[in-house]
Write a protein that holds these residues in place. Structure first.
Motif, PDB file in Angstrom:
ATOM      1  N   ALA A   1      61.642 -25.918 -22.169  1.00  0.00           N
ATOM      2  CA  ALA A   1      61.217 -26.772 -23.290  1.00  0.00           C
ATOM      3  C   ALA A   1      59.652 -26.212 -23.680  1.00  0.00           C
ATOM      4  CB  ALA A   1      61.206 -28.042 -23.238  1.00  0.00           C
ATOM      5  N   GLY A   2      59.343 -25.029 -23.421  1.00  0.00           N
ATOM      6  CA  GLY A   2      57.963 -24.793 -23.692  1.00  0.00           C
ATOM      7  C   GLY A   2      56.843 -24.638 -22.729  1.00  0.00           C
ATOM      8  N   ILE A   3      57.430 -25.249 -21.440  1.00  0.00           N
ATOM      9  CA  ILE A   3      56.637 -25.289 -20.383  1.00  0.00           C
ATOM     10  C   ILE A   3      56.823 -24.134 -19.308  1.00  0.00           C
ATOM     11  CG2 ILE A   3      55.666 -26.870 -18.503  1.00  0.00           C
ATOM     12  CD1 ILE A   3      56.534 -29.223 -20.223  1.00  0.00           C
ATOM     13  N   LEU A   4      56.000 -23.689 -18.980  1.00  0.00           N
ATOM     14  CA  LEU A   4      56.047 -22.421 -18.139  1.00  0.00           C
ATOM     15  C   LEU A   4      55.331 -22.599 -16.884  1.00  0.00           C
ATOM     16  CD1 LEU A   4      56.811 -19.412 -17.518  1.00  0.00           C
ATOM     17  CD2 LEU A   4      54.731 -18.533 -18.335  1.00  0.00           C
ATOM     18  N   GLN A   5      56.179 -22.620 -15.741  1.00  0.00           N
ATOM     19  CA  GLN A   5      55.673 -22.866 -14.310  1.00  0.00           C
ATOM     20  C   GLN A   5      55.662 -21.639 -13.445  1.00  0.00           C
ATOM     21  OE1 GLN A   5      58.171 -26.374 -13.404  1.00  0.00           O
ATOM     22  NE2 GLN A   5      56.122 -27.635 -13.378  1.00  0.00           N
ATOM     23  N   LEU A   6      54.591 -21.108 -13.144  1.00  0.00           N
ATOM     24  CA  LEU A   6      54.590 -20.173 -11.993  1.00  0.00           C
ATOM     25  C   LEU A   6      54.389 -20.756 -10.800  1.00  0.00           C
ATOM     26  CD1 LEU A   6      52.482 -17.409 -13.962  1.00  0.00           C
ATOM     27  CD2 LEU A   6      54.893 -17.975 -14.276  1.00  0.00           C
ATOM     28  N   SER A   7      55.323 -21.219 -10.047  1.00  0.00           N
ATOM     29  CA  SER A   7      55.030 -21.974  -8.706  1.00  0.00           C
ATOM     30  C   SER A   7      56.267 -21.839  -7.975  1.00  0.00           C
ATOM     31  CB  SER A   7      54.882 -23.330  -9.214  1.00  0.00           C
ATOM     32  OG  SER A   7      54.841 -24.143  -8.252  1.00  0.00           O
ATOM     33  N   PRO A   8      56.374 -21.323  -6.752  1.00  0.00           N
ATOM     34  CA  PRO A   8      54.950 -21.015  -6.357  1.00  0.00           C
ATOM     35  C   PRO A   8      55.090 -19.417  -6.494  1.00  0.00           C
ATOM     36  CG  PRO A   8      56.620 -20.861  -4.357  1.00  0.00           C
ATOM     37  CD  PRO A   8      57.309 -21.407  -5.612  1.00  0.00           C
ATOM     38  N   LEU A   9      53.508 -18.800  -6.565  1.00  0.00           N
ATOM     39  CA  LEU A   9      53.457 -17.458  -6.378  1.00  0.00           C
ATOM     40  C   LEU A   9      52.434 -17.103  -5.224  1.00  0.00           C
ATOM     41  CD1 LEU A   9      52.940 -14.668  -7.525  1.00  0.00           C
ATOM     42  CD2 LEU A   9      50.898 -15.402  -8.798  1.00  0.00           C
ATOM     43  N   THR A  10      53.061 -16.235  -4.538  1.00  0.00           N
ATOM     44  CA  THR A  10      52.314 -15.798  -3.180  1.00  0.00           C
ATOM     45  C   THR A  10      52.500 -14.658  -2.987  1.00  0.00           C
ATOM     46  OG1 THR A  10      54.635 -16.028  -1.919  1.00  0.00           O
ATOM     47  CG2 THR A  10      53.190 -18.201  -2.204  1.00  0.00           C
ATOM     48  N   PHE A  11      51.358 -14.142  -2.368  1.00  0.00           N
ATOM     49  CA  PHE A  11      51.226 -12.491  -1.896  1.00  0.00           C
ATOM     50  C   PHE A  11      50.133 -12.407  -0.934  1.00  0.00           C
ATOM     51  CE2 PHE A  11      48.310 -13.339  -5.515  1.00  0.00           C
ATOM     52  CZ  PHE A  11      47.088 -12.838  -5.015  1.00  0.00           C
ATOM     53  N   ALA A  12      50.351 -11.341  -0.206  1.00  0.00           N
ATOM     54  CA  ALA A  12      49.446 -10.974   0.834  1.00  0.00           C
ATOM     55  C   ALA A  12      48.646  -9.886   0.572  1.00  0.00           C
ATOM     56  CB  ALA A  12      50.223 -10.560   2.196  1.00  0.00           C
ATOM     57  N   MET A  13      47.261 -10.129   0.596  1.00  0.00           N
ATOM     58  CA  MET A  13      46.167  -8.844   0.318  1.00  0.00           C
ATOM     59  C   MET A  13      45.992  -8.381   1.656  1.00  0.00           C
ATOM     60  SD  MET A  13      43.707  -9.935  -2.704  1.00  0.00           S
ATOM     61  CE  MET A  13      43.171 -11.342  -1.497  1.00  0.00           C
ATOM     62  N   ALA A  14      45.290  -7.042   1.528  1.00  0.00           N
ATOM     63  CA  ALA A  14      45.075  -6.463   3.135  1.00  0.00           C
ATOM     64  C   ALA A  14      43.833  -7.371   3.522  1.00  0.00           C
ATOM     65  CB  ALA A  14      44.247  -5.273   2.709  1.00  0.00           C
ATOM     66  N   ARG A  15      43.248  -8.214   2.508  1.00  0.00           N
ATOM     67  CA  ARG A  15      41.971  -9.032   2.952  1.00  0.00           C
ATOM     68  C   ARG A  15      42.318 -10.723   2.743  1.00  0.00           C
ATOM     69  NH1 ARG A  15      38.287  -5.303  -0.935  1.00  0.00           N
ATOM     70  NH2 ARG A  15      38.536  -3.459   0.200  1.00  0.00           N
ATOM     71  N   GLY A  16      43.656 -11.124   2.931  1.00  0.00           N
ATOM     72  CA  GLY A  16      43.820 -12.525   2.774  1.00  0.00           C
ATOM     73  C   GLY A  16      45.287 -12.659   2.218  1.00  0.00           C
TER      74      GLY A  16
END
Length: 701
Positions: free
Chosen positions: A423-438
């Motif tokens: 209904a027009g509400i976009l949720q990016l949850s969860p978004l996780t990723f690993a960086m070389a620095r965190g």
């Protein structure tokens, strides 16, 4: 000669008729009836054969119309008779009407129809035509708006039957067109078939067709072939190949159909290629970020209102993609359910997810790509507008994983994203990723049901070793310990990422528990030339200096972030900062200064400035404050002695240690205290333009 006379008691019956037995009488009646039937049938046959049954046109129209619940008309020549045993039907200018809800008046029309029909097939089993000759036939196939009736099912009951064709032994079909309309899919197609000639249920070559139409608002053209039309004529399996062109995309479909119009539950091989996946999915009203050129293959199976794509494989740009997704026709919106995976994602192919054109990013860089979206010069945040109206037209549940992101500067891996649009509400949850620095976790909500669009950002940096986080900034990992964690919480209104951040309010904070730095880095940060030189000549440059605690925090008001506070406490100095940056202009004006806790000679004690823009940062080491101090030192040297000039660079080491409790809570500047419990007045207070109080040196400045 002896005469024989009748017995007195047996009367003689003269001329008595002989009566046949009952069985013989019944047999005679049956024979007469059958003979009468045969004579009648022959008479009817003869009558029809002689007259060609032309007088039956109106009864034929009434009877067939009553059986089909449609209006049946024959405007030209009409014949209906046995020739000699098959039923021969000839109808010129024939038509069968559509139901009242259809958009076209006729389900079927033809200039000329001539068929020889197997009589018993009309009563039993599969319909069969010994021969068919059809000229300029036109068929209109439609579904109603609620998709519970179709034009080719001759019934008032809900539910549409599959389209079935009779068995045809010999056929000539010329000038045939088919129109297909499905309001739920918003599909309209017009097809024209090549002339078909068959003999003994065999056509002997492929039958081609061409067509055009519209899906939603996107026009398309197509070409195709029936590669096994012999089996189609005999109501067997049919091999179909088709290629469609739409919105700069080429789509190929191939499969084996039970009948020419039946795809329900049939696996179809689908391949698509084009310059942009968004252009492909936008055909059915689905919005995704733009991509570079792509090519993909999948298996399509339609079941009811679901179109399921499995075994998806392909590439977009320099990245791979695999998985499955389902398109469901659920009124009033389409619903997408997808599980996708990428082994290696090129960082350039990530650009569209935040509004950049990936081709521009690859060839001209981020700033040029941002400018193409309407951003001002030197800006990095895109001004690409969210396609709000399109987001309201479909719902989605998408799970997406990435193994590694190919990047020269910031290696990223183990990306996991769950996306929900409803209904027009976009949720990016969860978004996780690993960086070389965190490691980073985020929850982003874009509420396009409101005007203007409201966006909430919640981005968290998990506790990460400082050695990894800062290694890209000249801090070697060996000898550097401790953890750092952070969080960004912002909310703002706007139709682009830039607009929402430029109007946002919230807080950004990074905290550092106890750890160690190489002495080299701390001394350079505070420009303590004397201590740095001493450590270098003593060979103790890598001696660690302990960080007690630290916080780098900003309060954001209407898109302007002000230091609140920047405060790092070490065993030998206190690093404070002031200033801030703007999401609207992307300009930065920050100053960092390290005050020593111990006496030091040759200490510049001057702020190090971080200025410029997000896209073009600059470091200002030689600040006016340092130049003023150099001038003061020169004056003392001239008025007194050269030794006196050194006094201008002497740090008496009176910096007050910071209490770590408020720092580790990322408390605002007003809550910061010294270890003695006194409020700090040397840190930014979260208000733009507020300067850090200057420290006096030797009580004379």
């Amino acid at each position: 000669m002896t005469e024989i006379s009748a017995a007195p008691d047996e009367p003689i019956m003269a001329d008595e008729p002989i009566v046949a037995p009952p069985r013989r009488r019944r047999r005679r009646i049956v024979v007469r009836v059958l003979l009468g039937i045969v004579v009648t049938i022959f008479a009817v046959w003869l009558l029809l054969y002689v007259t060609k049954g032309r007088f039956l046109r109106h009864p034929f129209e009434r009877v067939v119309g009553s059986l089909t619940h449609r209006e049946v008309k024959v405007g030209g020549d009409f014949q209906l008779y046995f020739a000699p045993f098959a039923i021969k039907l000839v109808a010129d200018q024939a038509s069968v009407s559509n139901p009242g809800w259809a958009t076209r008046p006729q389900l079927f029309s033809a200039d000329h129809l001539e068929a020889r029909i197997a009589p018993l097939s009309l009563l039993f089993g599969r319909r069969r035509l010994y021969a068919l000759d059809l000229v300029n036939g036109a068929v209109d196939l439609e579904w109603n708006a609620t998709h519970d009736r179709n034009s080719w099912t001759f019934s008032d009951k809900k539910g549409g039957k599959p389209l079935e064709f009779p068995t045809i032994d010999v056929a000539t079909v010329a000038g045939t067109t088919v129109r297909y309309r499905d309001p739920r899919m918003k599909l309209l197609a017009d097809l024209s078939f090549d002339t078909i000639r068959s003999d003994a249920a065999r056509i002997g070559r492929s039958v081609g067709f061409t067509g055009k139409g519209v899906v939603r608002t996107t026009p398309f053209t197509l070409t195709g072939s029936l590669l096994s039309p012999d089996k189609t004529v005999a109501r067997g399996q049919n091999k179909l190949t088709m290629r469609a062109f739409a919105a700069n995309n080429v789509i190929d479909v191939a499969g084996t159909l039970p009948s020419v119009a039946e795809i329900e539950g049939v696996p179809l091989a689908v391949a698509a290629r084009g310059r942009n996946v968004d252009e492909l999915l936008n055909i059915i009203g689905v919005v995704v970020p733009e991509t570079r050129r792509y090519r993909m293959t999948a298996q399509l199976v339609k079941r009811g209102t679901d179109y399921r794509f499995t075994r998806l494989k392909g590439r977009f740009g320099d990245s791979d993609i695999a998985g499955s997704f389902t398109v469901q026709q659920i009124e009033p919106r389409i619903h997408i359910d997808a599980t996708l995976a990428t082994r290696q994602l090129d960082i350039v192919d990530v650009a569209p997810f935040i509004g950049y054109n990936p081709d521009l990013v690859a060839t001209k860089g981020v700033v040029a790509a941002a400018r193409a979206t309407g951003a001002a010069p030197a800006r990095m945040l895109p001004d690409a507008r969210l396609r709000v109206e399109a987001m309201r037209q479909f719902d989605a549940d998408v799970r997406y994983t990435v193994g590694t992101v190919r990047s020269r500067r910031v290696p990223i891996s183990d990306v996991a994203l769950t996306t929900r649009l409803k209904a027009g509400i976009l949720q990016l949850s969860p978004l996780t990723f690993a960086m070389a620095r965190g490691n980073v976790a985020a929850d982003v909500t874009i509420d396009a049901s409101k005007r203007p669009t409201h966006t909430r950002y919640d981005i968290r940096l998990a506790p990460t070793p400082m050695s990894r986080l800062l290694s890209g900034f000249g801090v070697a990992e060996a000898g550097t310990t401790g953890l750092i964690k952070g969080r960004l919480q912002l909310e703002g209104d706007g139709e682009t990422i830039h607009e929402s951040l430029a109007a946002s309010n919230g807080r950004i904070a990074f905290t550092m528990p106890s750890g160690t730095f190489w002495t080299r880095n701390v001394q350079l940060a505070e420009l303590d030339i004397g201590t740095f030189a001493q450590k270098m000549f003593e060979g103790r440059l890598k001696e660690p200096v302990r960080i007690n605690c630290g916080v780098i925090a900003f309060t954001v008001r209407r898109g302007v972030a002000a230091a609140d506070p920047i405060l790092i406490d070490t065993t030998k100095n206190v690093i404070v900062g002031r200033g801030g940056f703007s999401f609207a202009t992307e300009a930065m004006d920050l100053a960092f200064r390290a005050d020593g806790k111990k006496f030091s000679v040759f200490s510049g004690q001057s702020p190090v400035g971080l200025k410029g823009y997000f896209s073009q940062p600059s470091i200002d080491v030689i600040s006016p404050e340092l130049l003023n101090r150099a001038g003061a030192g020169l004056g003392l040297a001239l008025l007194a002695t050269p030794v006196a000039g050194i006094l201008a660079f002497v740090d008496v080491g009176d910096a007050k240690s910071a209490a770590c409790g408020p720092i580790l809570r990322a408390a605002p500047a007003a809550a910061q205290r010294t270890t003695e419990g006194k409020p700090r007045d040397d840190v930014g207070n979260g208000k733009a333009g507020k300067q850090v109080k200057r420290k006096k040196f030797l009580g004379i400045f």
